[in-house]
Write a protein that holds these residues in place. Structure first.
Motif, PDB file in Angstrom:
ATOM      1  N   UNK A 192       0.787  -1.126  -0.146  1.00 48.66           N
ATOM      2  CA  UNK A 192       0.018   0.006   0.046  1.00 48.66           C
ATOM      3  C   UNK A 192       0.832   1.373   0.087  1.00 48.66           C
ATOM      4  N   UNK A 193       0.269   2.415  -0.439  1.00 49.00           N
ATOM      5  CA  UNK A 193       1.098   3.567  -0.592  1.00 49.00           C
ATOM      6  C   UNK A 193       0.977   4.352   0.663  1.00 49.00           C
ATOM      7  N   UNK A 194       2.221   4.459   1.335  1.00 46.25           N
ATOM      8  CA  UNK A 194       2.465   5.013   2.688  1.00 46.25           C
ATOM      9  C   UNK A 194       1.793   6.406   2.878  1.00 46.25           C
ATOM     10  N   UNK A 195       2.117   7.265   1.923  1.00 46.22           N
ATOM     11  CA  UNK A 195       1.594   8.671   2.048  1.00 46.22           C
ATOM     12  C   UNK A 195       0.193   8.742   2.488  1.00 46.22           C
ATOM     13  N   UNK A 196      -0.597   8.060   1.552  1.00 46.39           N
ATOM     14  CA  UNK A 196      -1.921   8.047   1.741  1.00 46.39           C
ATOM     15  C   UNK A 196      -2.586   7.502   2.988  1.00 46.39           C
ATOM     16  N   UNK A 197      -1.973   6.514   3.394  1.00 45.36           N
ATOM     17  CA  UNK A 197      -2.405   5.629   4.649  1.00 45.36           C
ATOM     18  C   UNK A 197      -1.823   6.556   5.815  1.00 45.36           C
ATOM     19  N   UNK A 198      -0.824   7.284   5.640  1.00 50.43           N
ATOM     20  CA  UNK A 198      -0.503   8.216   6.679  1.00 50.43           C
ATOM     21  C   UNK A 198      -1.466   9.200   7.009  1.00 50.43           C
ATOM     22  N   UNK A 199      -2.081   9.767   5.984  1.00 48.68           N
ATOM     23  CA  UNK A 199      -3.162  10.673   6.122  1.00 48.68           C
ATOM     24  C   UNK A 199      -4.552   9.659   6.742  1.00 48.68           C
ATOM     25  N   UNK A 200      -4.800   8.876   6.204  1.00 51.50           N
ATOM     26  CA  UNK A 200      -5.849   7.994   6.879  1.00 51.50           C
ATOM     27  C   UNK A 200      -5.651   7.772   8.487  1.00 51.50           C
ATOM     28  N   UNK A 201      -4.344   7.349   8.794  1.00 54.75           N
ATOM     29  CA  UNK A 201      -4.045   7.124  10.274  1.00 54.75           C
ATOM     30  C   UNK A 201      -3.984   8.478  11.137  1.00 54.75           C
ATOM     31  N   UNK A 202      -3.679   9.455  10.422  1.00 53.20           N
ATOM     32  CA  UNK A 202      -3.789  10.544  11.162  1.00 53.20           C
ATOM     33  C   UNK A 202      -4.992  10.999  11.476  1.00 53.20           C
ATOM     34  N   UNK A 203      -6.105  11.142  10.609  1.00 56.99           N
ATOM     35  CA  UNK A 203      -7.456  11.034  10.692  1.00 56.99           C
ATOM     36  C   UNK A 203      -8.023  10.357  11.921  1.00 56.99           C
ATOM     37  N   UNK A 204      -7.576   8.973  11.794  1.00 56.21           N
ATOM     38  CA  UNK A 204      -8.383   8.128  12.831  1.00 56.21           C
ATOM     39  C   UNK A 204      -7.426   8.381  14.325  1.00 56.21           C
ATOM     40  N   UNK A 205      -6.495   8.721  14.380  1.00 55.74           N
ATOM     41  CA  UNK A 205      -5.816   8.918  15.564  1.00 55.74           C
ATOM     42  C   UNK A 205      -6.654  10.180  16.218  1.00 55.74           C
ATOM     43  N   UNK A 206      -6.890  11.232  15.444  1.00 51.79           N
ATOM     44  CA  UNK A 206      -7.521  12.320  16.004  1.00 51.79           C
ATOM     45  C   UNK A 206      -8.906  12.156  16.420  1.00 51.79           C
ATOM     46  N   UNK A 207      -9.557  11.173  15.475  1.00 54.54           N
ATOM     47  CA  UNK A 207     -11.005  10.669  15.817  1.00 54.54           C
ATOM     48  C   UNK A 207     -11.089   9.975  17.106  1.00 54.54           C
ATOM     49  N   UNK A 208     -10.134   9.145  17.338  1.00 50.83           N
ATOM     50  CA  UNK A 208     -10.362   8.278  18.549  1.00 50.83           C
ATOM     51  C   UNK A 208      -9.943   9.187  19.744  1.00 50.83           C
ATOM     52  N   UNK A 209      -9.258  10.233  19.778  1.00 49.75           N
ATOM     53  CA  UNK A 209      -9.143  11.104  20.744  1.00 49.75           C
ATOM     54  C   UNK A 209     -10.307  11.980  20.858  1.00 49.75           C
ATOM     55  N   UNK A 210     -11.178  12.473  19.670  1.00 50.62           N
ATOM     56  CA  UNK A 210     -12.215  12.976  19.876  1.00 50.62           C
ATOM     57  C   UNK A 210     -13.372  12.321  20.722  1.00 50.62           C
ATOM     58  N   UNK A 211     -13.431  10.844  20.122  1.00 48.01           N
ATOM     59  CA  UNK A 211     -14.384   9.955  20.714  1.00 48.01           C
ATOM     60  C   UNK A 211     -14.372   9.739  22.141  1.00 48.01           C
ATOM     61  N   UNK A 212     -13.021   9.708  22.459  1.00 45.99           N
ATOM     62  CA  UNK A 212     -12.848   9.595  23.884  1.00 45.99           C
ATOM     63  C   UNK A 212     -13.023  10.705  24.867  1.00 45.99           C
ATOM     64  N   UNK A 213     -12.891  11.922  24.356  1.00 50.01           N
ATOM     65  CA  UNK A 213     -13.208  13.093  24.908  1.00 50.01           C
ATOM     66  C   UNK A 213     -14.670  13.436  25.230  1.00 50.01           C
ATOM     67  N   UNK A 214     -15.422  12.768  23.996  1.00 46.54           N
ATOM     68  CA  UNK A 214     -16.946  12.695  23.838  1.00 46.54           C
ATOM     69  C   UNK A 214     -17.360  11.748  25.187  1.00 46.54           C
ATOM     70  N   UNK A 215     -16.868  10.598  25.147  1.00 41.15           N
ATOM     71  CA  UNK A 215     -17.104   9.555  26.234  1.00 41.15           C
ATOM     72  C   UNK A 215     -16.941  10.185  27.662  1.00 41.15           C
ATOM     73  N   UNK A 216     -15.695  10.841  27.959  1.00 42.52           N
ATOM     74  CA  UNK A 216     -15.694  11.446  29.161  1.00 42.52           C
ATOM     75  C   UNK A 216     -16.662  12.406  29.385  1.00 42.52           C
ATOM     76  N   UNK A 217     -17.090  13.300  28.326  1.00 45.70           N
ATOM     77  CA  UNK A 217     -18.045  14.461  28.443  1.00 45.70           C
ATOM     78  C   UNK A 217     -19.350  13.988  28.880  1.00 45.70           C
ATOM     79  N   UNK A 218     -19.861  12.720  28.315  1.00 47.15           N
ATOM     80  CA  UNK A 218     -21.260  12.152  28.238  1.00 47.15           C
ATOM     81  C   UNK A 218     -20.946  10.644  28.622  1.00 47.15           C
ATOM     82  N   UNK A 219     -20.748  10.435  30.245  1.00 38.62           N
ATOM     83  CA  UNK A 219     -20.604   9.255  30.739  1.00 38.62           C
ATOM     84  C   UNK A 219     -21.670   8.064  30.498  1.00 38.62           C
TER      85      UNK A 219
END
Length: 373
Positions: free
Chosen positions: A242-269
């Motif tokens: 697979x092409x690294x540069x495109x997957x790096x973009x997907x990975x960056x999106x997903x890491x930020x998304x996981x952080x956002x989901x975790x933050x929402x979980x804390x806000x809405x227990x």
């Protein structure tokens, strides 16, 4: 303790045919072509829509339905597992949406049209169905589903919401245009994630308490990208081709998304937010397709058969007269170059349900056999 107990109860539900059939009132889905069940085809698929032509739909429905695959998508398998009917597209006139509705539509983005127009990409966005608009479509349906606001909140408390994936088309537009550098696209990711999180928060305010938020797929593993953006430098590819540069973009999106989901979980227990890992599972399916009952990881089933390394040619895409489809789509991961097969989506649904690719999960229960009832 309460959150752990809720997780245990959920995963007991998904492995029990008795409980799973009564787990949710309904499922409500939002997203793009990965989960659309026909919002552009409610009165028949238009002739200009390539994904609305044969052989799309042939494996399961025997006709095109507006799904961008040979059969079903993940949401279809989830609905079946929970004893619910397949979700009707929300644009179906006179539809019964009490058991669920699918707002997802081909070409959907996270950001609205003004965002892309501001970046000189107005001509790259052909479908005005971003996340915010889909939530409006959902709100327009609610009086026919559950009546008053208080009744709806109670109803949605016992429903499952799947928000995504979103982001794929936000990145496809600038990449395919050739007008925006990868470095600039990466600067958009935090805003895209904030918009997804805001959408999830809006749905929580409407009563959603069980919410699955999928990440984006590894776009660098799709034959469309691999064919359009080949490199003579082997270092541009990872160990699975697979092409690294495109997957790096997907990975960056997903890491930020996981952080956002975790933050929402804390806000809405009182809400249970689950991150569904499209990326990890699809990468594993490319790496070891046989472990998922498949044979081919990076070859296209429907397209330019026998051409190039991936059977993909942008001028002979699936649904075009010059294209052809394989006789054994059940052996393929990729259907048309950028969407997956019925068999792949079935495996992905299983991976979410048993907790392997959806978290929070319960490792002890993940070892139990998945029972589809």
């Amino acid at each position: 303790m309460l959150e752990a107990a809720a997780a245990v109860l959920f995963f007991l539900a998904v492995v029990s045919p008795v409980v799973s059939s009564q787990s949710y009132n309904a499922i409500f889905s939002f997203g793009d072509s990965i989960s659309d069940t026909g919002n552009l085809c409610t009165s028949g698929c238009p002739s200009w829509l390539t994904t609305g032509q044969p052989p799309y739909g042939n494996t399961y429905f025997r006709r095109p339905t507006g799904r961008c695959t040979d059969g079903r998508v993940v949401i279809d398998f989830l609905a079946d597992h929970f004893g619910l009917p397949m979700l009707p597209p929300s644009k179906a006139s006179g539809g019964d949406f009490k058991k669920g509705a699918n707002m997802a539509i081909i070409g959907a983005t996270t950001m609205n049209f003004d965002f892309f127009q501001k970046h000189g990409l107005g001509n790259s966005i052909w479908n005005n169905g971003p996340l915010g608009t889909q939530i409006q479509w959902f709100q327009q349906l609610t009086p026919s589903i559950c009546g008053t606001d208080s009744d709806c909140k109670s109803y949605f408390n016992s429903s499952l919401f799947i928000v995504g994936e979103f982001g794929g088309n936000d990145y496809n537009a600038p990449i395919f245009s050739g007008k925006v550098s990868m470095a600039e696209i990466r600067t958009w990711v935090p805003q895209i994630i904030d918009t997804i999180a805001s959408g999830v928060e809006t749905l929580i305010g409407l009563g959603a308490v069980e919410v699955v938020v999928p990440g984006v797929l590894p776009i660098g593993c799709f034959p469309l990208y691999l064919t359009l953006y080949p490199s003579s430098n082997k270092d541009d590819y990872d160990e699975i081709g697979c092409l690294k540069s495109f997957n790096d973009l997907s990975s960056y999106h997903n890491e930020l998304l996981k952080t956002a989901v975790s933050r929402l979980q804390t806000k809405y227990p009182g809400v249970r937010l689950m991150y569904a890992d499209f990326y990890a599972q699809v990468a594993d399916m490319v790496r070891s397709p046989d472990k998922f009952g498949l044979k081919y990881g990076l070859k296209v089933c429907c397209g330019a058969g026998g051409q190039g390394s991936y059977n993909y040619n942008n001028g002979k895409r699936c649904g075009m007269p010059e294209s052809s489809a394989c006789d054994d789509p059940e052996n393929y991961l990729v259907w048309d170059g950028i969407h997956l097969t019925d068999a792949a989506y079935n495996a992905i649904a299983d991976g979410w349900l048993d907790g392997t690719y959806c978290s929070p999960g319960n490792p002890a229960l993940n070892k139990l056999p998945l029972i589809i009832g």
